[in-house]
Design an enzyme around this catalytic site. Structure first.
Site, PDB file in Angstrom:
ATOM      1  CG  ASN A 101      -2.320   0.669   0.649  1.00  0.00           C
ATOM      2  OD1 ASN A 101      -2.362   1.878   0.475  1.00  0.00           O
ATOM      3  ND2 ASN A 101      -3.348  -0.118   0.381  1.00  0.00           N
ATOM      4  CG  HIS A 127       1.427  -2.265  -3.888  1.00  0.00           C
ATOM      5  ND1 HIS A 127       0.860  -2.254  -2.636  1.00  0.00           N
ATOM      6  CD2 HIS A 127       0.395  -2.490  -4.755  1.00  0.00           C
ATOM      7  CE1 HIS A 127      -0.453  -2.455  -2.740  1.00  0.00           C
ATOM      8  NE2 HIS A 127      -0.759  -2.589  -4.012  1.00  0.00           N
ATOM      9  CG  HIS A 199      -1.951  -7.253  -4.686  1.00  0.00           C
ATOM     10  ND1 HIS A 199      -2.785  -7.125  -5.774  1.00  0.00           N
ATOM     11  CD2 HIS A 199      -1.937  -6.039  -4.115  1.00  0.00           C
ATOM     12  CE1 HIS A 199      -3.238  -5.888  -5.854  1.00  0.00           C
ATOM     13  NE2 HIS A 199      -2.739  -5.202  -4.849  1.00  0.00           N
ATOM     14  CB  THR A 200      -4.477 -13.755  -4.817  1.00  0.00           C
ATOM     15  OG1 THR A 200      -3.234 -14.454  -4.833  1.00  0.00           O
ATOM     16  CG2 THR A 200      -5.481 -14.508  -5.671  1.00  0.00           C
ATOM     17  CE1 TYR A 201      -4.651  -7.659  -8.609  1.00  0.00           C
ATOM     18  CE2 TYR A 201      -6.760  -6.722  -9.262  1.00  0.00           C
ATOM     19  CZ  TYR A 201      -5.410  -6.575  -9.000  1.00  0.00           C
ATOM     20  OH  TYR A 201      -4.826  -5.346  -9.138  1.00  0.00           O
ATOM     21  CD  GLN A 310      -6.377  -0.856   0.656  1.00  0.00           C
ATOM     22  OE1 GLN A 310      -6.048  -0.549   1.803  1.00  0.00           O
ATOM     23  NE2 GLN A 310      -6.744   0.050  -0.222  1.00  0.00           N
ATOM     24  CD  GLU A 338      -4.310  -5.360  -1.565  1.00  0.00           C
ATOM     25  OE1 GLU A 338      -3.312  -4.673  -1.367  1.00  0.00           O
ATOM     26  OE2 GLU A 338      -5.244  -4.995  -2.299  1.00  0.00           O
TER      27      GLU A 338
HETATM   28  C1  BGC Z   1      -4.380  -0.774  -4.083  1.00  0.00           C
HETATM   29  C2  BGC Z   1      -4.962  -0.139  -5.313  1.00  0.00           C
HETATM   30  C3  BGC Z   1      -4.039  -0.381  -6.443  1.00  0.00           C
HETATM   31  C4  BGC Z   1      -3.852  -1.875  -6.613  1.00  0.00           C
HETATM   32  C5  BGC Z   1      -2.838  -2.141  -7.686  1.00  0.00           C
HETATM   33  C6  BGC Z   1      -4.233  -2.221  -4.329  1.00  0.00           C
HETATM   34  O1  BGC Z   1      -3.612  -2.807  -3.236  1.00  0.00           O
HETATM   35  O2  BGC Z   1      -5.175  -0.539  -2.960  1.00  0.00           O
HETATM   36  O3  BGC Z   1      -5.154   1.243  -5.130  1.00  0.00           O
HETATM   37  O4  BGC Z   1      -4.496   0.168  -7.631  1.00  0.00           O
HETATM   38  O5  BGC Z   1      -3.399  -2.437  -5.433  1.00  0.00           O
HETATM   39  O6  BGC Z   1      -3.181  -3.227  -8.389  1.00  0.00           O
END
Ligand code: BGC
Length: 373
Positions: A101, A127, A199-201, A310, A338
């Protein structure tokens, strides 16, 4: 040239001897291509996780739906070239660090010395900087017990502007209870900020299968940390009650997302940190979030030792990136949860500290548990 090594037999034997047949008996298969390794962990229930030592990225998670049909619930690619060359790099599946973050204006002070980071998300640092932990090659090995993968990375003093040699270790364990356990460990030789996260989607319908607005989300949090227009927390932690940020009871992600709300405007949707209700158990593993997808019945529960989470619902995805199945990742085609300390903590005296001292150890755990109903 790809070398293959299967530890199935070894890990099953270990599990039998350890009397843990139903606890941790995932098999790990390793493929090597130059400096890059790919690890595939498979458990007794058929759940399969593929990861790599590049960026400590989780590339895919194959999870059964309510009818037992496997689907890949993690956005990403099936080849390294796509991770390296994609025009836009949204941190698919990676470990982000040294500081997950934002840090306001990329500046912080420790013991009177000011440090400056790259402004890679103007006007802030995001990040870990230009080459964060998501873009470096980690050293990987299969754990002695054969059910986990241990990834290590030494971030040198001054890397991306951060102080101290930081030795990091991230361990991914797949259990037979369909949990991916992520253990973080780090030590430093100079005081430094640290905030590692995964940071997995996710899209529990399967990656590439449309948006995630119908997923029902519960966040175990009565408060959140609102932000300014550059997504830096104001320092206040108001209650979520009566706002679109109230996920204390399961609610479709899309239900309030288009409501008139300044915070939703700043984030382009949800892109905020929630303050987890730890019930007096600071630093212990407690439930943070539960997500249920009604059409497939898949469910994800997340527990963590961290104080915050997050919730980012893929607002910056716009259909340009195509994932491993060739389907476009549409606007809000995946969500991230996250687990973390709060954004910009090094500049926010009222937030829990993220400064790791040389005499201390950074220890953190997050568990992603999958099921279907
Ligand atoms: C953040 C987003 C950012 C994304 C990047 C997230 O952790 O909160 O603002 O765009 O990561 O892929």
């Amino acid at each position: 040239m790809i070398a293959r090594r299967t530890l199935t037999v070894f890990s099953l034997l270990f599990a039998l001897f350890a009397g843990q047949t139903l606890q941790q008996a995932a098999a790990v298969e390793v493929e090597t291509s130059g400096d890059i390794q790919y690890y595939t962990l498979t458990n007794q229930q058929g759940l399969k996780v593929k990861l790599t030592n590049f960026g400590a990225i989780i590339m895919s998670i194959m999870v059964p739906d309510r009818n037992g049909k496997l689907g890949d619930v993690a956005l990403g690619y099936d080849n390294m070239a796509s991770y390296l060359n994609a025009v836009d790099k949204p941190y698919f599946g990676a470990i982000v660090g040294r500081y997950g973050n934002r840090i306001a204006k990329g500046k912080f002070v420790i013991a009177g010395s000011e440090y400056s980071l790259a402004i890679n998300n103007p006007p802030n640092s995001l990040h870990g900087g230009v080459i964060g932990f998501d873009k470096v090659v980690w050293t990987g090995k299969v754990a002695d017990e054969g059910e986990a993968v241990v990834l290590s990375y030494l971030s040198k003093d001054g890397e991306e502007g951060y102080p101290g040699n930081l030795n990091c270790q991230v361990t991914y364990t797949l259990t037979d209870d369909n949990e991916i356990v992520v253990d973080y460990l780090a030590t430093t030789d100079k005081a430094t900020p640290i905030n590692l996260t995964q940071h997995t989607y996710f899209n529990l319908k399967g990656e590439g299968n449309g948006n995630i607005l119908g997923h029902q989300l519960m966040l175990n949090a009565n408060r959140y940390t609102p932000v300014n227009e550059t997504l830096i927390p104001t320092g206040k932690t108001p209650e979520v009650q009566g706002t679109p940020f109230d996920f204390t009871k399961p609610k479709a992600i899309g239900k309030d997302i288009n409501k008139e709300n300044e915070q939703l405007t700043f984030g382009g949707g949800y892109d905020h940190n929630w303050v987890l209700d730890k019930g007096g158990k600071t630093g212990e593993l407690t439930l943070a979030a539960k997500v249920y997808e009604p059409t497939t019945g898949r469910q994800l529960e997340i527990s963590t030792t961290e104080p915050g989470i997050q919730f980012y619902c893929g607002n910056f995805l716009d259909g340009r990136l195509k994932g491993k199945s060739g389907k476009p990742y549409v606007h809000r085609g995946g969500f991230c949860l996250e687990t973390q300390h709060f954004p910009d903590s090094p500049n926010q005296p009222s937030f829990p500290s993220t400064i790791l001292q040389p005499e201390d150890e950074y220890v953190s755990q997050t568990v992603f548990k999958f099921s279907a109903k």
